[in-house]
Design an enzyme around this catalytic site. Structure first.
Site, PDB file in Angstrom:
ATOM      1  CB  THR A 164       0.864   1.383   5.644  1.00  0.00           C
ATOM      2  OG1 THR A 164       0.858   0.112   4.974  1.00  0.00           O
ATOM      3  CG2 THR A 164       2.261   1.605   6.201  1.00  0.00           C
ATOM      4  N   GLY A 165      -0.664  -0.979   7.107  1.00  0.00           N
ATOM      5  CA  GLY A 165      -0.601  -2.230   7.860  1.00  0.00           C
ATOM      6  C   GLY A 165      -1.977  -2.867   7.961  1.00  0.00           C
ATOM      7  N   GLY A 225     -10.714  -0.671   4.379  1.00  0.00           N
ATOM      8  CA  GLY A 225      -9.694  -0.653   5.426  1.00  0.00           C
ATOM      9  C   GLY A 225      -9.521   0.737   6.021  1.00  0.00           C
ATOM     10  CG  ASP A 226      -5.709   1.538   7.626  1.00  0.00           C
ATOM     11  OD1 ASP A 226      -5.761   0.470   6.981  1.00  0.00           O
ATOM     12  OD2 ASP A 226      -4.688   2.244   7.669  1.00  0.00           O
ATOM     13  CB  THR A 280      -0.891  -0.032   1.269  1.00  0.00           C
ATOM     14  OG1 THR A 280      -1.941  -0.964   1.049  1.00  0.00           O
ATOM     15  CG2 THR A 280      -1.494   1.323   1.595  1.00  0.00           C
ATOM     16  N   GLY A 308      -5.387  -3.043   8.465  1.00  0.00           N
ATOM     17  CA  GLY A 308      -6.422  -2.015   8.510  1.00  0.00           C
ATOM     18  C   GLY A 308      -7.423  -2.190   9.633  1.00  0.00           C
ATOM     19  NE  ARG A 356     -10.226  -4.763   4.652  1.00  0.00           N
ATOM     20  CZ  ARG A 356      -9.077  -4.080   4.612  1.00  0.00           C
ATOM     21  NH1 ARG A 356      -8.744  -3.395   3.544  1.00  0.00           N
ATOM     22  NH2 ARG A 356      -8.255  -4.103   5.634  1.00  0.00           N
TER      23      ARG A 356
HETATM   24  N1  ASP Z   1      -3.958  -0.652   5.548  1.00  0.00           N
HETATM   25  C1  ASP Z   1      -4.311  -1.249   4.278  1.00  0.00           C
HETATM   26  C2  ASP Z   1      -5.690  -1.848   4.399  1.00  0.00           C
HETATM   27  O1  ASP Z   1      -5.991  -2.440   5.414  1.00  0.00           O
HETATM   28  C3  ASP Z   1      -3.372  -2.293   3.821  1.00  0.00           C
HETATM   29  C4  ASP Z   1      -1.916  -1.913   3.892  1.00  0.00           C
HETATM   30  O2  ASP Z   1      -1.555  -0.887   4.441  1.00  0.00           O
HETATM   31  O3  ASP Z   1      -1.100  -2.710   3.355  1.00  0.00           O
HETATM   32  O4  ASP Z   1      -6.454  -1.782   3.447  1.00  0.00           O
END
Ligand code: ASP
Length: 281
Positions: A213-214, A193-194, A163, A216, A191
């Site tokens: 990032t990470g 995410g964050d 991401t 979500g 879905r």
């Molecule tokens: N945070 C992102 C999500 O959950 C994914 C990512 O950061 O790799 O959609």
């Protein structure tokens, strides 16, 4: 001071830095020729969306059914916010997010409405799914069908990563953040995410700009971006604030963050994360 930081996703190999460096260089060029922080983060995100190695725009991770639904957002230190969620078949979601901010009375558009708006703004039909992402999804679904839920190959195929996010400071002291993502592997349709959620995946105000990032689902629960922002407001150094928020996550939850203030930049993560950073007078 002018500054830009670009990340290529918590969980992505640190060697995947080349796209981040190209994106940061392009953003810095804009800042040096008088562009705003918003111009800079948008340009950085477009470079990353157009690079199929990253999970944003071209190269987005598809949902379980093989369709890409992308999320993107921008926010400026003057309070402007633009968000798109569940956006299909557009090449550069971050550009659509900026136009939501600039051309509509709204902050966020999702799904069919976001796509209709993008088409009205002149964005043509474009399938961001690449062969590599399609093959990865097939492999992951194959392992699932065989009942191999704990298989390390499945974990490797489905962990967060790639991401993108960018933060920038311009010569006038303006700051901005941009996020763009295809989401995570094996997502159910719908879905979110964050990444497009203010306070969770991003935040920007007079004290600084933050992109996370990470995982979500965990980041939304903790509201990580606003937590980092509050620390910046209280005078914390961005590196210190990023580290404090990263350390609050359990070790099995992937997390990374970049942040800047008018005087400093910082980043932290609990895996690997490519980050390119440029500063100038
Ligand atoms: N945070 C992102 C999500 O959950 C994914 C990512 O950061 O790799 O959609």
């Amino acid at each position: 001071m002018r500054a830009v930081l670009v990340h290529g996703g918590a969980g992505a190999p640190a060697e995947r830095i080349d796209g981040c460096e190209r994106a940061a260089a392009e953003a810095m060029e804009l800042l040096e020729s008088g562009g705003s922080a918003l111009d800079a983060v948008e340009a950085a995100a477009v470079v990353m969306e157009d690079d199929p190695a990253y999970n944003a725009g071209t190269g987005s991770r598809p949902r379980m059914d093989g369709v890409c639904e992308m999320d993107a957002a921008v926010m400026c230190s003057d309070g402007g916010i633009g968000i798109v969620t569940l956006l299909r078949r557009v090449r550069n979601p971050v550009r659509v997010a900026r136009l939501v901010m600039e051309r509509t009375p709204h902050v966020a558009l999702g799904g069919a409405g976001a796509l209709g708006f993008a088409r009205r703004m002149g964005f043509g039909d474009y399938d961001p799914l690449t062969e590599r992402r399609r093959e990865r999804l097939e492999k992951a679904l194959g392992l699932l069908r065989e009942g191999r839920r704990g298989d390390p190959r499945l974990l490797e195929l489905t962990g967060p990563g790639d991401t993108i996010g960018a933060v920038a400071l311009d010569a006038r002291g303006g700051m901005a953040v941009a996020n763009s993502t295809g989401g995570v592997e094996l997502m159910l349709p719908g879905r979110i995410g964050d990444s497009p959620m203010p306070g969770a995946g991003f935040y920007c105000g007079p004290a600084g700009a933050v992109a996370t990032t990470g995982d979500g689902e965990s980041i939304i629960g903790r509201m990580s971006a606003i937590r980092v922002y509050r620390m910046l407001e209280e005078g914390a150094d961005p590196a210190e604030a990023c580290r404090a928020e990263t350390d609050a996550y359990p070790s099995d939850v992937v997390f990374g963050v970049i942040a800047l203030t008018p005087g400093a930049t910082g980043t932290a993560n609990n895996r690997t994360m490519p980050v390119a950073s440029l500063t100038g007078e």
